[in-house]
Design an enzyme around this catalytic site. Structure first.
Site, PDB file in Angstrom:
ATOM      1  N   SER A 132      32.813  14.877  16.734  1.00  0.00           N
ATOM      2  CA  SER A 132      32.003  13.689  16.464  1.00  0.00           C
ATOM      3  C   SER A 132      31.348  13.193  17.740  1.00  0.00           C
ATOM      4  O   SER A 132      31.899  13.355  18.839  1.00  0.00           O
ATOM      5  CB  SER A 132      32.923  12.600  15.911  1.00  0.00           C
ATOM      6  OG  SER A 132      32.282  11.346  15.938  1.00  0.00           O
ATOM      7  N   TYR A 158      40.845   6.867  16.010  1.00  0.00           N
ATOM      8  CA  TYR A 158      40.114   7.916  15.290  1.00  0.00           C
ATOM      9  C   TYR A 158      39.317   8.771  16.279  1.00  0.00           C
ATOM     10  O   TYR A 158      39.411  10.002  16.285  1.00  0.00           O
ATOM     11  CB  TYR A 158      39.173   7.308  14.240  1.00  0.00           C
ATOM     12  CG  TYR A 158      38.105   8.276  13.819  1.00  0.00           C
ATOM     13  CD1 TYR A 158      38.400   9.338  12.971  1.00  0.00           C
ATOM     14  CD2 TYR A 158      36.799   8.168  14.320  1.00  0.00           C
ATOM     15  CE1 TYR A 158      37.428  10.260  12.624  1.00  0.00           C
ATOM     16  CE2 TYR A 158      35.826   9.084  13.973  1.00  0.00           C
ATOM     17  CZ  TYR A 158      36.140  10.131  13.132  1.00  0.00           C
ATOM     18  OH  TYR A 158      35.183  11.046  12.816  1.00  0.00           O
ATOM     19  N   LYS A 162      39.661  12.925  17.706  1.00  0.00           N
ATOM     20  CA  LYS A 162      38.600  13.938  17.778  1.00  0.00           C
ATOM     21  C   LYS A 162      38.509  14.502  19.200  1.00  0.00           C
ATOM     22  O   LYS A 162      38.389  15.720  19.405  1.00  0.00           O
ATOM     23  CB  LYS A 162      37.251  13.338  17.356  1.00  0.00           C
ATOM     24  CG  LYS A 162      37.163  12.988  15.878  1.00  0.00           C
ATOM     25  CD  LYS A 162      37.159  14.244  14.996  1.00  0.00           C
ATOM     26  CE  LYS A 162      37.190  13.925  13.516  1.00  0.00           C
ATOM     27  NZ  LYS A 162      37.316  15.108  12.666  1.00  0.00           N
TER      28      LYS A 162
END
Lengths: 349, 349
Positions: A132, A158, A162
């Protein structure tokens, strides 16, 4: 090539499976519906993937498997022979990740570690990972290239998961030079398949802008809050690099095409975005135009970590993968609206 | 306070347990001997911890538990009531971590995630973590302060796991403001307890400088390779911030003293070093002096990622914890040599 797709029933997963099938790949889809509780039929099958089967006229084998469940995952590897995996499965709600960090770290890291372990054990050497733009943190430069700094200023677990998964896969790739690891850094996926049969169906109140805007346009939500209109951008609202989900899905296919054609590419990292940034107001206006609906907005304060502009340089993907986004702002909004009006309650209607 | 110590049988663990006991804390020690296969007696008990019991005259309860084994760890929490944990258990061989990244990421991350989960479940809110100077990567400034950049340029999975665990604990601390999280960034621990009964007993060929030098001095290894003598330092060899392991151990006690005295401190980070850097040649010369032995050296090329100088500013620990390293170069070498000569085969003799 036969590809295992984790998180296959989700927004990006279903579109990716569709494009894989259209390009002659075969798939096994797994998902545990952690992000979307209501998108199975009465037999526990993924509605999104049944629609992919309907659109493509091809079989879309599916198993309900939690990638964190090592024994269940091993069964999948023992019973199938994969040429590669696309790992999309993850918890993904930014706000929730701040409130429940352990859940996010445990789920996203353990799932990925299990999957890598199985790939090592069963000799599956092609690993495509859904990374991301969040790994860049607040951009150190614009446009963001794959060489821009990562890992500094990421404001939520989050995003950290990643970033951590990228590090882990880079190190696994170094230790296993016969592996091909492709890290695809998604910018902001929006839109839906032209058929209007699959699209984004967030659980509860949408976390991302465009599903929210869509639900306001159709009257499910009363008003859009724009978090900040005093940024240094064209109209003061935040600018992001939105990308049509079908273009994004095709990026995954191109990654496997490259492995098929070139052979051992090692570890590669690609930005998947259009390279063009649009502001919140520009996105809202574009959806207003295609929908003919009013979209009430109010102005809120910027959220912690929000920055004025994020957009990428996608030229490396064009050069190496022969990939570029083909859909612009109008298609993104038209296809979102088509999906939204055909499925006002998402898959659960 | 009753403290669970993971990795308790190791070099830092055994010294930390000793200092905790001397300061009136009680402990439960767990270890699975992942880093040192031969340091148990015929009953499977940790020799290092039996010696701690002998030195202190206090009981040192021990269980052989792998922190990655969730069920075994839960049993420990269900059967005991802890006021805090000190989490030292980790795989730690830098070179091995490059060759076996998945093993390092899985072991070190899953162990830590399990331990955090149990602390949340059993309401244990005081968490002291063994971090490392490696989280700073190549120093962006000297001396390194706790505000110096972390996470950039870490060249091995071992170091990455320490950095990742810091991020995870910082986020868990944010989500649980009643927690106290103390990240102790160790510089280069050396030396041994004055008794000569406990010390560093690396498995196989030592990865760290001083155990290697000790084994050369005593004749177990023929020659020390110095990796690079053209750095911009006092004599061309690399400079590091060595800290006596007893001082380091006392830092952990001080962290709990602070929690006991101050209450809710939130998340705090401390460098544990002396603030003084010594070169490889200075360390070798100092050990030559205390041992009276010849220590043959040869010069090799610098290893990837090696930098000229690393040393810290330890003043924050002095200010907040009332801690400072009390032992200098001479004690570090004298105590190492005392341990080395009394235990030429480590604990296994």
């Amino acid at each position: 090539m036969h590809i295992l797709v984790t998180g296959a029933a989700g927004f990006i997963g279903s579109h990716t499976v569709l494009e894989l099938l259209e390009s002659g790949y075969t798939v096994l889809c797994i998902d545990n519906f952690a992000n979307a509780i209501s998108v199975t039929d009465e037999h526990g099958n993924a509605i999104s993937l049944k629609r992919v089967a309907a659109i493509t006229g091809k079989p879309v084998p599916f198993q309900n498997v939690d990638v964190c469940d090592e024994a269940a995952l091993e069964k999948v590897f023992a019973e199938n022979k994969f040429d590669g995996v696309i790992h999309l499965a993850a918890l993904k709600a930014v706000g929730e990740s701040v409130a429940k960090p352990l859940q996010y770290y445990s789920n996203n890291l353990v799932a990925s570690l299990n999957l890598i372990q199985m790939c090592l054990k069963y000799n599956v050497k092609n690993f495509v990972f859904s990374s991301s733009a969040t790994v860049y943190g607040p951009p150190s430069e614009l446009p963001i290239t794959e060489k821009s700094q990562t890992g500094q200023g990421i404001t939520n677990p989050y995003g950290q998961t990643k970033y951590m998964m990228e590090q882990i896969l880079i190190d696994v790739g170094k230790a296993n030079p016969e592996w091909n690891v492709v890290l695809l850094r998604y910018f902001n996926p929006v839109g839906a398949h032209k058929s209007g049969l699959i699209g984004e169906d967030p659980k509860g109140v949408p976390n991302n802008l465009m599903p929210y805007v869509g639900q306001v346009a159709i009257g499910k939500l009363p008003v859009l809050t724009i978090y900040g209109d005093q940024f240094d951008t064209v109209d003061g609202t935040g600018v992001r690099d939105y990308i049509h989900v079908v273009d994004l899905a095709k990026g995954h296919v191109k990654a496997f095409d490259r492995i098929k054609n070139v052979g051992n590419v090692g570890t590669e990292i690609y930005n998947l975005g259009t390279g063009v940034g649009y502001s919140v107001r520009q996105m809202v206006d574009a959806l207003k135009k295609v929908s003919g609906r009013d979209i009430p907005v109010k102005i809120g304060v910027p959220r912690p970590g929000d920055v004025a502009s994020v957009f990428c340089d996608p030229s490396l993907a064009q050069e190496k993968l022969g990939w570029r986004a083909e859909n612009g702002l109008e298609e993104m909004c038209a296809d979102l609206w088509n999906w939204q009006t055909k499925n006002p309650q998402g898959f659960s209607a």
